[in-house]
Design a protein around this motif. Structure first.
Motif, short mmCIF file in Angstrom:
data_model
loop_
_atom_site.label_atom_id
_atom_site.label_comp_id
_atom_site.label_asym_id
_atom_site.label_seq_id
_atom_site.Cartn_x
_atom_site.Cartn_y
_atom_site.Cartn_z
N ARG A 87 -93.04 48.43 62.28
CA ARG A 87 -93.13 47.28 62.60
C ARG A 87 -91.67 46.45 62.96
O ARG A 87 -91.44 45.12 63.00
N LYS A 88 -90.75 47.14 62.56
CA LYS A 88 -89.43 46.64 62.73
C LYS A 88 -88.25 47.71 62.84
O LYS A 88 -88.48 48.73 62.36
N GLU A 97 -82.14 43.17 64.84
CA GLU A 97 -83.13 43.54 64.12
C GLU A 97 -84.40 43.12 65.10
O GLU A 97 -84.36 41.75 65.65
N GLU A 99 -88.64 42.89 65.51
CA GLU A 99 -89.94 43.05 64.78
C GLU A 99 -91.04 42.97 65.91
O GLU A 99 -90.95 42.37 66.93
N TRP A 100 -92.36 43.55 65.53
CA TRP A 100 -93.38 43.39 66.54
C TRP A 100 -94.66 43.36 65.39
O TRP A 100 -94.30 43.78 64.29
#
Length: 264
Positions: A87-88, A97, A99-100
Motif C-alpha cells: 500500500r505504499k 512516496e 500511497e494507495w
C-alpha cells in the motif's frame, strides 16, 4: 495519478484512482507476448473507474532486472501482488512516496499473461480472484486438434531469441521446451485443487485462432467437475485474439468484480 515503481527485480507502472472514486480493488495486469511496456489506455480506463492497477514488466524484460522465462514471469506476478499489498512505495521518477488503499487484489492477464495469472493464483495467498482473457492454459495441447489449427508455440522461443533479444533476455531453451510440454510449474492444470476455491472469470473470443476457445472451455469444465462454484465463462461473439479485448469488454468484467465484491 501514475507512478513508476519497483519491487526487487520488477519495475512497473502504477495507476491510482482519485480518492473519492477509489473502490479499494487492486489489479495486477499481466500482458501477453510480445508486449509493450506501457498500457496507458487500459491503465487510465481502469483507474478512472476507481481501481488501482499495477502493470509490471516481467523479470528480464524491458526495464526489469533478472532473466526472462515462465519461472521468472510467475515470480514477477507474485512480486507485483506483494508490492500492491504493501500500500505504499517510492515513485522512481519523483522520489516521492505514493500511497494507495486496497482491500482486495485481483490478478488479470491476457494470453501468456493469463496462464501466468492462473498459476500465480494457484500459489499465492494474496490474490482474491483472477480474470483472464484468451489465456494460454493448455500449452501442451496446442494444435492437438487438426480440425482447429492454431499458432505453433514452438516458434515462440526462436522468435523472442532472434527478434527481441534485448527485450526478453537470457532465455533458457530447456525451460521453454518443458513449459510447452506442460512439464513446468507454469501449468495451470497443476493447481486445480486450489483454483476451485477462488473466484475466476474466463473470457475468450469465439473467433480466436491463435489460442482456440475450446481450451478455455475445457479448463472451465474441469474446474466445474472438480467442485468450483465461483467460476464464470464469457464467450465473446466476433472477437479474436485481440489485445484490445480487455478494453472492449471492460464493462462486463468490471461489473463482475463489483458483484463479486459487493461494490456499489
Amino acid at each position: 495519478m501514475q507512478a513508476f515503481v519497483r519491487n526487487k527485480d520488477i519495475l512497473a507502472d502504477l495507476y491510482l484512482p482519485k480518492k473519492d472514486k477509489n473502490n479499494k480493488i487492486g489489479i495486477v495486469w499481466l500482458p501477453g507476448l510480445p508486449n509493450q511496456p506501457k498500457e496507458a489506455l487500459l491503465g487510465n480506463r481502469i483507474s478512472e473507474a476507481g481501481f488501482t492497477m499495477l502493470h509490471p514488466r516481467y523479470p528480464g524484460s524491458w526495464q526489469s532486472y533478472g532473466n526472462f522465462g515462465p519461472t521468472s514471469s510467475l515470480e514477477g506476478a507474485l512480486l507485483a501482488l506483494e508490492l500492491l499489498s504493501k500500500r505504499k512505495t517510492i515513485d522512481l521518477a519523483s522520489q516521492n512516496e505514493v500511497e494507495w488503499d486496497v482491500n482486495h487484489l485481483i490478478l488479470v492477464g491476457h494470453s501468456y499473461g493469463g496462464g501466468i495469472a492462473m498459476c500465480a493464483q494457484g500459489v499465492s495467498q494474496l490474490s482474491d480472484a483472477t480474470i483472464v482473457f484468451s489465456p494460454l492454459l493448455e500449452a501442451h495441447l496446442q494444435n492437438e486438434d487438426p480440425l482447429y489449427p492454431e499458432d505453433d508455440l514452438t516458434t515462440l522461443y526462436p522468435y523472442l531469441k532472434r527478434c527481441h533479444e534485448n527485450t526478453f533476455r537470457n532465455l533458457d531453451v530447456n525451460e521453454w521446451e518443458n513449459f510447452l510440454k506442460g512439464k513446468h510449474p507454469c501449468n495451470p492444470n497443476r493447481y486445480i485443487d486450489v483454483l476451485v476455491k477462488n473466484p475466476i472469470l474466463l473470457i475468450h473470443g469465439e473467433e480466436d485462432t491463435v489460442i482456440r476457445p475450446y481450451h478455455t472451455e475445457n479448463f472451465y469444465n474441469k474446474l466445474k467437475r472438480n467442485g468450483s462454484d465461483c467460476i464464470d465463462l464469457m464467450m465473446i461473439n466476433g472477437a479474436g485474439h485481440d489485445k484490445t479485448l480487455p478494453v472492449d469488454t471492460f464493462d462486463l468484467w468490471s461489473e463482475w468484480i463489483k458483484k463479486r465484491f459487493s461494490i456499489i
